[in-house]
Design an enzyme around this catalytic site. Structure first.
Site, PDB file in Angstrom:
ATOM      1  N   ASP A 158      -3.027   0.770   7.928  1.00 34.56           N
ATOM      2  CA  ASP A 158      -1.679   1.649   7.632  1.00 34.56           C
ATOM      3  C   ASP A 158      -0.676   0.973   8.572  1.00 34.56           C
ATOM      4  OD1 ASP A 158      -3.042   3.248   5.602  1.00 34.56           O
ATOM      5  OD2 ASP A 158      -3.873   4.566   7.052  1.00 34.56           O
TER       6      ASP A 158
ATOM      7  N   ASN B 235       0.855  -1.436  -0.156  1.00 36.81           N
ATOM      8  CA  ASN B 235       0.025   0.023  -0.238  1.00 36.81           C
ATOM      9  C   ASN B 235       0.966   1.092   0.044  1.00 36.81           C
ATOM     10  OD1 ASN B 235      -2.401   1.438   0.322  1.00 36.81           O
ATOM     11  ND2 ASN B 235      -1.998   1.860   2.466  1.00 36.81           N
TER      12      ASN B 235
ATOM     13  N   HIS C 244       0.820   5.071   1.498  1.00 39.30           N
ATOM     14  CA  HIS C 244      -0.141   5.779   2.427  1.00 39.30           C
ATOM     15  C   HIS C 244       0.724   7.411   2.449  1.00 39.30           C
ATOM     16  CE1 HIS C 244      -2.666   6.892   5.723  1.00 39.30           C
ATOM     17  NE2 HIS C 244      -1.277   7.441   6.314  1.00 39.30           N
TER      18      HIS C 244
ATOM     19  N   SER D 224       4.702   6.683   2.477  1.00 41.20           N
ATOM     20  CA  SER D 224       5.264   5.418   3.022  1.00 41.20           C
ATOM     21  C   SER D 224       4.718   4.469   1.969  1.00 41.20           C
ATOM     22  CB  SER D 224       4.993   5.299   4.387  1.00 41.20           C
ATOM     23  OG  SER D 224       5.153   6.206   5.301  1.00 41.20           O
TER      24      SER D 224
HETATM   25  C1  GRF Z   1      -2.931   8.749  -2.459  1.00 42.34           C
HETATM   26  O1  GRF Z   1      -2.472   9.886  -1.864  1.00 42.34           O
HETATM   27  C2  GRF Z   1      -2.629   7.397  -1.848  1.00 42.34           C
HETATM   28  O2  GRF Z   1      -1.391   7.694  -1.025  1.00 42.34           O
HETATM   29  C3  GRF Z   1      -3.598   7.151  -0.764  1.00 42.34           C
HETATM   30  O3  GRF Z   1      -4.625   7.446  -1.504  1.00 42.34           O
HETATM   31  C4  GRF Z   1      -4.474   8.617  -2.512  1.00 42.34           C
HETATM   32  C5  GRF Z   1      -4.959   8.026  -3.827  1.00 42.34           C
HETATM   33  O4  GRF Z   1      -4.759   8.818  -4.941  1.00 42.34           O
HETATM   34  N1  GRF Z   1      -3.737   5.948  -0.300  1.00 42.34           N
HETATM   35  P1  GRF Z   1      -4.794   8.214  -6.264  1.00 42.34           P
HETATM   36  O5  GRF Z   1      -6.134   7.570  -6.524  1.00 42.34           O
HETATM   37  O6  GRF Z   1      -3.440   7.319  -6.535  1.00 42.34           O
HETATM   38  O7  GRF Z   1      -4.925   9.344  -7.179  1.00 42.34           O
END
Ligand code: GRF
Length: 229
Positions: free
Chosen positions: A158, A120, A122, A149
């Site tokens: 997370d 993932n 984050h 991260s």
């Molecule tokens: C990103 O900021 C990611 O880190 C978080 O959700 C957001 C998703 O944005 N988990 P995208 O759909 O990749 O544009």
């Protein structure tokens, strides 16, 4: 004839990766863009969205990638929803599953099915600011460094082992949008790098620890986490 690059060349040696999204899909797009280089050790085999009609689905399809929707609301239980997800994912046996803005918490059963193979991204320097609204909370808290991260996924939000982080400054007059945009640039660089290293076996999970191989291309050996950003 369309001569645009595709991710199909040298297919056999590259690891299949599925991406789960829920929305705009900009991190997914960054991963897809990385696969256009035939030396990148990954191809994206499938994109699954937890929400219908999101722009990420269109981006995936326009890159020739199968992109489908599986919504929780179509099932009686989370267990049934995840069973459908697992069934769909198992068709391609992906080496890794990348969550990219996927807005659901996965259960232990799902995580165990793909043990150590779910990643993932984050938008914070974990373990700070787990959950939502990370940029707002970073500004409110007064931290001067923020970032993103990439971590292995567990059933706790997370919380899995951190693989790599990239930091960005929080500038005095930043509002939430300014900071989010700066972090997003870092996200789009970090996630493909981490996935590439993982797929080329430079990184692996040992228990709950992330282990870097001896050949890991560390340029700043004091802080290999930021050196790959
Ligand atoms: C990103 O900021 C990611 O880190 C978080 O959700 C957001 C998703 O944005 N988990 P995208 O759909 O990749 O544009």
């Amino acid at each position: 004839m369309n001569t645009a690059p595709t991710q199909t060349s040298a297919l056999s040696k590259r690891k299949r990766v599925a991406i789960l999204i829920s929305g705009r899909g900009s991190n997914m797009a960054a991963l897809i863009a990385a696969t256009m280089d035939s030396d990148y050790p990954v191809i994206i085999s499938k994109v699954i969205s937890s929400k219908a009609d999101v722009s990420g689905l269109e981006i995936a399809r326009s890159n020739g990638i199968e992109a489908i929707t599986i919504e929780r609301s179509a099932f009686d239980s989370t267990s049934d929803y995840e069973a459908a997800l697992i069934e769909e994912l198992a068709l391609d046996e992906p080496a890794y599953i990348c969550l990219a803005g996927y807005m659901r918490l996965l259960t232990e059963k799902f995580v165990n099915r793909f043990n150590g193979r779910i990643l993932n991204i984050h938008p914070s320097l974990l373990p700070s600011f787990k959950g939502l609204d990370t940029h707002h909370r970073a500004i409110e808290s007064g931290v001067r460094l923020h970032g993103c991260s990439v971590h292995f996924v567990t059933a706790t939000l997370d919380d899995g082992p951190i693989i790599a982080q990239a930091s960005v400054p929080v500038l005095p007059n930043d509002d939430e949008e300014d900071l989010a945009a700066r972090v997003l640039v870092a996200e789009h660089q970090l996630y493909p790098k981490v996935l590439g290293l993982l797929a080329s076996d430079a990184i692996r999970l040992s228990g709950m620890r992330v282990v870097f191989s001896d050949t890991f291309p560390v340029t700043n050996s004091k802080n290999c986490l930021s050196s790959i950003a």
